[in-house]
Design a protein around this motif. Structure first.
Motif, short mmCIF file in Angstrom:
data_model
loop_
_atom_site.label_atom_id
_atom_site.label_comp_id
_atom_site.label_asym_id
_atom_site.label_seq_id
_atom_site.Cartn_x
_atom_site.Cartn_y
_atom_site.Cartn_z
N GLU A 19 0.83 -1.20 0.00
CA GLU A 19 0.00 0.00 0.00
C GLU A 19 0.87 1.26 0.00
O GLU A 19 0.61 2.20 -0.75
CB GLU A 19 -0.95 -0.01 1.20
CG GLU A 19 -2.08 -1.01 1.05
CD GLU A 19 -3.03 -0.99 2.23
OE1 GLU A 19 -3.14 0.06 2.90
OE2 GLU A 19 -3.66 -2.02 2.48
N TYR A 20 1.89 1.28 0.85
CA TYR A 20 2.81 2.42 0.86
C TYR A 20 3.53 2.55 -0.48
O TYR A 20 3.71 3.66 -1.00
CB TYR A 20 3.84 2.28 1.99
CG TYR A 20 3.35 2.80 3.31
CD1 TYR A 20 3.27 4.17 3.55
CD2 TYR A 20 2.98 1.93 4.32
CE1 TYR A 20 2.83 4.65 4.77
CE2 TYR A 20 2.55 2.40 5.55
CZ TYR A 20 2.47 3.76 5.77
OH TYR A 20 2.03 4.23 6.97
N LEU A 21 3.95 1.43 -1.03
CA LEU A 21 4.65 1.45 -2.31
C LEU A 21 3.77 2.04 -3.40
O LEU A 21 4.23 2.89 -4.17
CB LEU A 21 5.10 0.03 -2.68
CG LEU A 21 5.92 -0.13 -3.94
CD1 LEU A 21 7.21 0.67 -3.85
CD2 LEU A 21 6.22 -1.60 -4.18
N ASN A 22 2.52 1.63 -3.45
CA ASN A 22 1.61 2.18 -4.45
C ASN A 22 1.41 3.67 -4.28
O ASN A 22 1.40 4.42 -5.26
CB ASN A 22 0.25 1.46 -4.39
CG ASN A 22 0.34 0.05 -4.94
OD1 ASN A 22 1.21 -0.26 -5.73
ND2 ASN A 22 -0.56 -0.81 -4.50
N TYR A 49 10.55 10.74 -3.29
CA TYR A 49 9.62 9.69 -3.71
C TYR A 49 10.35 8.53 -4.38
O TYR A 49 10.04 7.36 -4.13
CB TYR A 49 8.55 10.24 -4.64
CG TYR A 49 7.61 11.23 -3.98
CD1 TYR A 49 7.06 10.96 -2.74
CD2 TYR A 49 7.29 12.42 -4.59
CE1 TYR A 49 6.21 11.86 -2.13
CE2 TYR A 49 6.43 13.33 -3.99
CZ TYR A 49 5.90 13.05 -2.75
OH TYR A 49 5.05 13.93 -2.14
N GLN A 50 11.34 8.83 -5.20
CA GLN A 50 12.10 7.77 -5.86
C GLN A 50 12.85 6.92 -4.84
O GLN A 50 12.88 5.69 -4.95
CB GLN A 50 13.09 8.39 -6.86
CG GLN A 50 12.42 8.98 -8.06
CD GLN A 50 13.37 9.80 -8.91
OE1 GLN A 50 14.35 10.36 -8.42
NE2 GLN A 50 13.08 9.90 -10.20
N GLU A 51 13.45 7.57 -3.85
CA GLU A 51 14.18 6.82 -2.81
C GLU A 51 13.24 5.98 -1.97
O GLU A 51 13.57 4.86 -1.59
CB GLU A 51 14.97 7.78 -1.93
CG GLU A 51 16.19 8.36 -2.61
CD GLU A 51 17.20 7.28 -2.96
OE1 GLU A 51 17.53 6.44 -2.09
OE2 GLU A 51 17.66 7.27 -4.10
N ILE A 56 11.32 0.91 -0.06
CA ILE A 56 10.19 0.04 0.28
C ILE A 56 10.28 -1.26 -0.50
O ILE A 56 10.03 -2.35 0.04
CB ILE A 56 8.85 0.76 0.03
CG1 ILE A 56 8.68 1.90 1.03
CG2 ILE A 56 7.67 -0.21 0.12
CD1 ILE A 56 7.50 2.81 0.74
N GLU A 57 10.65 -1.18 -1.78
CA GLU A 57 10.81 -2.41 -2.57
C GLU A 57 11.91 -3.28 -1.97
O GLU A 57 11.77 -4.51 -1.91
CB GLU A 57 11.14 -2.07 -4.02
CG GLU A 57 9.94 -1.58 -4.80
CD GLU A 57 10.28 -1.17 -6.22
OE1 GLU A 57 11.48 -0.97 -6.54
OE2 GLU A 57 9.34 -1.05 -7.02
N MET A 58 13.00 -2.67 -1.52
CA MET A 58 14.11 -3.43 -0.94
C MET A 58 13.66 -4.14 0.34
O MET A 58 13.94 -5.33 0.53
CB MET A 58 15.28 -2.49 -0.65
CG MET A 58 16.52 -3.20 -0.18
SD MET A 58 17.96 -2.11 -0.05
CE MET A 58 17.37 -0.82 1.01
#
Length: 76
Positions: A19-22, A49-51, A56-58
């Motif tokens: 949810e945070y990633l989206n 935002y990019q970081e 979050i993906e990591m």
């Protein structure tokens, strides 16, 4: 704790991270649509935002695979 409790915690954690990633991906895309001459503040926000998307993906991938994408031994 049982295995099912751990699985439930894992699923909830991944769901929250997704949810945070989206949300951050939507914000990043919105910033990219702006004109090419971004102000300093807008460039800072876009970088933020990019970081956040990358971080979050990591974290999500680490929780899913239990392996780190960074070789920390290399930095010692």
């Amino acid at each position: 704790m049982t295995q099912s409790d751990n699985d439930l915690k894992h699923d909830i954690c991944i769901e929250v991270l997704n949810e945070y990633l989206n949300a951050f991906k939507i914000s990043e895309r919105a910033m990219r649509i702006l004109p090419s001459s971004l102000t300093r503040k807008e460039r800072t926000e876009l970088t933020y935002y990019q970081e956040m998307v990358r971080n979050i993906e990591m974290v999500r991938n680490y929780i899913d695979t239990r392996s780190e994408s960074v070789d920390w031994e290399r930095y010692n």
